[in-house]
Motif scaffolding. Structure first.
Motif, PDB file in Angstrom:
ATOM      1  N   PRO A  85       6.062  -7.785  40.256  1.00  0.00           N
ATOM      2  CA  PRO A  85       7.053  -8.813  40.527  1.00  0.00           C
ATOM      3  C   PRO A  85       6.955 -10.014  39.578  1.00  0.00           C
ATOM      4  N   GLU A  86       5.755 -10.298  39.068  1.00  0.00           N
ATOM      5  CA  GLU A  86       5.581 -11.488  38.230  1.00  0.00           C
ATOM      6  C   GLU A  86       5.158 -11.177  36.789  1.00  0.00           C
ATOM      7  N   ASP A  87       4.048 -10.478  36.631  1.00  0.00           N
ATOM      8  CA  ASP A  87       3.445 -10.297  35.313  1.00  0.00           C
ATOM      9  C   ASP A  87       3.576  -8.852  34.840  1.00  0.00           C
ATOM     10  N   PRO A  88       4.538  -8.558  33.953  1.00  0.00           N
ATOM     11  CA  PRO A  88       4.710  -7.186  33.487  1.00  0.00           C
ATOM     12  C   PRO A  88       3.537  -6.676  32.648  1.00  0.00           C
ATOM     13  N   VAL A  89       2.809  -7.577  32.018  1.00  0.00           N
ATOM     14  CA  VAL A  89       1.683  -7.159  31.187  1.00  0.00           C
ATOM     15  C   VAL A  89       0.555  -6.611  32.061  1.00  0.00           C
ATOM     16  N   ALA A  90       0.365  -7.193  33.245  1.00  0.00           N
ATOM     17  CA  ALA A  90      -0.721  -6.760  34.131  1.00  0.00           C
ATOM     18  C   ALA A  90      -0.554  -5.301  34.535  1.00  0.00           C
ATOM     19  N   VAL A  91       0.632  -4.937  34.982  1.00  0.00           N
ATOM     20  CA  VAL A  91       0.850  -3.553  35.406  1.00  0.00           C
ATOM     21  C   VAL A  91       0.746  -2.597  34.222  1.00  0.00           C
ATOM     22  N   ALA A  92       1.232  -3.007  33.077  1.00  0.00           N
ATOM     23  CA  ALA A  92       1.144  -2.152  31.887  1.00  0.00           C
ATOM     24  C   ALA A  92      -0.309  -1.939  31.476  1.00  0.00           C
ATOM     25  N   LYS A  93      -1.128  -2.982  31.560  1.00  0.00           N
ATOM     26  CA  LYS A  93      -2.546  -2.862  31.210  1.00  0.00           C
ATOM     27  C   LYS A  93      -3.269  -1.921  32.165  1.00  0.00           C
ATOM     28  N   ILE A  94      -3.026  -2.077  33.461  1.00  0.00           N
ATOM     29  CA  ILE A  94      -3.695  -1.225  34.447  1.00  0.00           C
ATOM     30  C   ILE A  94      -3.317   0.233  34.227  1.00  0.00           C
ATOM     31  N   VAL A  95      -2.034   0.493  34.080  1.00  0.00           N
ATOM     32  CA  VAL A  95      -1.581   1.880  33.888  1.00  0.00           C
ATOM     33  C   VAL A  95      -2.129   2.446  32.586  1.00  0.00           C
TER      34      VAL A  95
END
Length: 174
Positions: A85-95
């Protein structure tokens, strides 16, 4: 395609995720063990990322209702949705980290601010520095011209002061 009333709630939930998230990544989780899936979900929760498994039919209907085109190509086999919902970089890094470490999770595609992108874009997004670092760099670049202007003004003013001091000394000695 008409959705039965008992399934409409799940479609509405997915549509809300697609519309409200800055980044939505569709992944194929085939082959993950329960332990690996649990570890992935824990990392997602820590980062504030929503992670859910959904039927491809529901994702397709929700995407059409949200006005997102081009997701049909990824809607086959097992699909999980990771939404930031907020930080697109966070989800991309985790994945991306999980893809590298397990070699089982596969990125199908992503939706970034309403635009469908491929797995390469997710990898590129994961390589960006954190939001705080980017903001710091931007602030530094915005301050640089102001700092330079202040130094120029300070240099000019100090030259005027030196000139006035020289004139005062010259008049005192005369």
């Amino acid at each position: 395609m008409a959705v039965r009333p008992e399934k409409a709630a799940k479609v509405a939930e997915i549509k809300e995720l697609l519309e409200s998230s800055k980044a939505v990544i569709l992944v194929d989780f085939k082959g993950l063990t329960v332990a690996e899936d649990t570890a992935l979900r824990a990392k997602m929760r820590e980062a504030g990322v929503k992670y859910t498994v959904a039927k491809n039919t529901f994702i397709g209907i929700a995407a059409k209702e949200a006005g997102i085109e081009g997701m049909d190509v990824a809607l086959a086999q097992n699909t999980a949705i990771a939404c930031a919902p907020e930080d697109p970089v966070a989800v991309a890094k985790i994945v991306s980290e999980f893809v590298k470490s397990t070699n089982k999770l596969k990125v199908k595609l992503a939706v970034l601010d309403g635009a469908v992108v491929d797995a390469k874009a997710v990898s590129a997004l994961a390589n960006l520095p954190p939001k705080e670092v980017l903001l710091g760099k931007m602030l530094g670049s915005m301050q640089a011209p102001v700092t330079g202007f202040v130094r120029v003004l300070n240099g000019t003013l100090s030259k005027v002061v030196y000139a006035l001091e020289a004139v005062r000394k010259q008049k005192e000695s005369a």
